[in-house]
Design a protein around this motif. Structure first.
Motif, short mmCIF file in Angstrom:
data_model
loop_
_atom_site.label_atom_id
_atom_site.label_comp_id
_atom_site.label_asym_id
_atom_site.label_seq_id
_atom_site.Cartn_x
_atom_site.Cartn_y
_atom_site.Cartn_z
N GLY A 76 0.82 -1.22 0.00
CA GLY A 76 0.00 0.00 0.00
C GLY A 76 0.85 1.26 0.00
N MET A 77 1.87 1.27 -0.84
CA MET A 77 2.75 2.44 -0.92
C MET A 77 2.03 3.70 -1.38
N GLY A 78 0.85 3.52 -1.97
CA GLY A 78 0.07 4.68 -2.40
C GLY A 78 -0.14 5.69 -1.27
N SER A 79 -0.21 5.16 -0.05
CA SER A 79 -0.44 6.06 1.09
C SER A 79 0.77 6.94 1.39
N LEU A 80 1.90 6.65 0.73
CA LEU A 80 3.10 7.48 0.92
C LEU A 80 3.18 8.61 -0.12
N TYR A 81 2.10 8.74 -0.89
CA TYR A 81 2.01 9.84 -1.86
C TYR A 81 0.87 10.77 -1.47
N GLY A 82 0.77 11.08 -0.20
CA GLY A 82 -0.29 11.92 0.32
C GLY A 82 -0.10 13.39 -0.03
N PRO A 83 -1.07 14.20 0.39
CA PRO A 83 -1.01 15.64 0.14
C PRO A 83 0.31 16.24 0.64
N GLY A 84 0.90 17.08 -0.17
CA GLY A 84 2.12 17.77 0.23
C GLY A 84 3.39 17.00 -0.08
N THR A 85 3.25 15.84 -0.74
CA THR A 85 4.44 15.04 -1.05
C THR A 85 4.84 15.14 -2.52
N ASP A 86 4.22 16.06 -3.24
CA ASP A 86 4.57 16.23 -4.66
C ASP A 86 5.92 16.92 -4.81
N LYS A 87 6.29 17.68 -3.81
CA LYS A 87 7.62 18.29 -3.75
C LYS A 87 8.17 18.06 -2.36
N GLY A 88 9.48 18.23 -2.23
CA GLY A 88 10.06 18.12 -0.90
C GLY A 88 11.12 17.05 -0.84
N LYS A 89 11.64 16.86 0.36
CA LYS A 89 12.84 16.07 0.55
C LYS A 89 12.62 14.97 1.58
N GLY A 90 13.04 13.77 1.23
CA GLY A 90 13.15 12.69 2.20
C GLY A 90 14.64 12.51 2.44
N TRP A 91 15.21 11.40 1.89
CA TRP A 91 16.68 11.28 1.88
C TRP A 91 17.27 12.30 0.92
N HIS A 92 16.50 12.60 -0.13
CA HIS A 92 16.90 13.59 -1.15
C HIS A 92 15.61 14.15 -1.73
N ASN A 93 15.74 15.16 -2.61
CA ASN A 93 14.53 15.71 -3.22
C ASN A 93 13.76 14.61 -3.95
N THR A 94 12.46 14.65 -3.82
CA THR A 94 11.66 13.62 -4.50
C THR A 94 11.84 13.71 -6.01
N ALA A 95 11.85 12.54 -6.63
CA ALA A 95 12.00 12.46 -8.09
C ALA A 95 10.65 12.28 -8.78
N VAL A 96 9.57 12.35 -8.01
CA VAL A 96 8.26 12.13 -8.64
C VAL A 96 7.90 13.34 -9.50
N LYS A 97 7.36 13.06 -10.69
CA LYS A 97 6.91 14.15 -11.58
C LYS A 97 5.51 14.61 -11.15
N PRO A 98 5.21 15.88 -11.36
CA PRO A 98 3.87 16.38 -11.02
C PRO A 98 2.75 15.57 -11.69
N ALA A 99 3.02 15.07 -12.89
CA ALA A 99 2.00 14.33 -13.64
C ALA A 99 1.50 13.09 -12.89
N PHE A 100 2.32 12.57 -11.98
CA PHE A 100 1.93 11.40 -11.18
C PHE A 100 0.62 11.66 -10.44
N PHE A 101 0.46 12.90 -9.99
CA PHE A 101 -0.69 13.23 -9.13
C PHE A 101 -1.94 13.61 -9.91
N THR A 102 -1.82 13.69 -11.23
CA THR A 102 -2.98 14.10 -12.04
C THR A 102 -3.33 13.05 -13.10
#
Lengths: 155, 155
Positions: A76-102
């Motif tokens: 259920g990794m989907g729950s790790l893509y919650g609001p506010g996770t489209d940008k930002g840093k964990g170990w490093h800046n997230t590599a997810v593209k904005p298109a993932f969320f739309t």
């Protein structure tokens, strides 16, 4: 709930829109760090399988690696893509593209394909045939690549 | 091979001494980064279980979390403690204490206890009783703490 809907949820879209319990519970930076960690654990285990199917085959090693990948695929990794996770840093800046969320439907399809091949990898590993494991490893890798091509920013 | 010996291997000692295939194959910094990632994935899933046993219980969430922890417990993480990984950096400097590499029997016992309780957590989660899950979560957490107390440096 049918399988496609379940996967859509696992695939982050509904989680991102509605916020799951864990998305509400956990800080965005933790969610990003945990998903980056999960991908690294999968990378470790993909490399273990690669090492075995390209070299001396050790069934037990491949079983452990495949089971670990399958468990994460079903976690259920989907729950790790919650609001506010489209940008930002964990170990490093997230590599997810904005298109993932739309692109919920596409993300759901890719997540469903990945989970299917990860579960199949686990079954094939248990059967112990090295050639079949190599073939399934190729299929599984393609489902990783398909999502990276669309939704992971290049380094 | 008996269960204790198997766990000794999983528990890193023999891997560290003799070097497993993957320890030989993978760079020390990758091994450190992967084991740090694996602990983070377990931390995520421990927190998911905690959130459920202390709040509204969702069986499906706890099953997914418990299965992920159990898969990592059974993944053979001992191979990520290969030669040259006693010091160095993955995502950050390793927190492993030097004593980890010279106390094989104790590490093996702790690893065996953790794997036992992680597998039990997975069974208890599948049964779906919230009170039993809470009790087992406590037992599992104690096995994490026992190893951290002995072999993880404080921040």
């Amino acid at each position: 709930m049918n399988k496609f809907l379940k996967t859509l949820i696992a695939g982050a879209t509904l989680a991102a829109v509605a916020g799951t319990a864990s998305a509400q519970q956990f800080k965005p930076e933790d969610q990003i760090q945990w998903r980056q960690s999960a991908y690294q654990v999968m990378a470790w285990n993909m490399q273990r399988i690669k090492f075995n199917v390209e070299g001396q085959y050790n069934k037990d090693e491949v079983v452990k690696a495949a089971n670990t990948i399958a468990a994460i695929a079903n976690s259920g990794m989907g729950s790790l893509y919650g609001p506010g996770t489209d940008k930002g840093k964990g170990w490093h800046n997230t590599a997810v593209k904005p298109a993932f969320f739309t692109n919920g439907q596409k993300v759901g399809e890719l997540a469903m394909a990945f989970t299917k091949e990860a579960n199949e990898m686990s079954k094939v590993a248990a059967a112990g045939d090295a050639a079949a494991a190599k073939a399934q490893f190729g299929k599984l890798g393609q489902t990783c690549k398909a999502c990276h091509d669309d939704f992971k920013a290049k380094d």
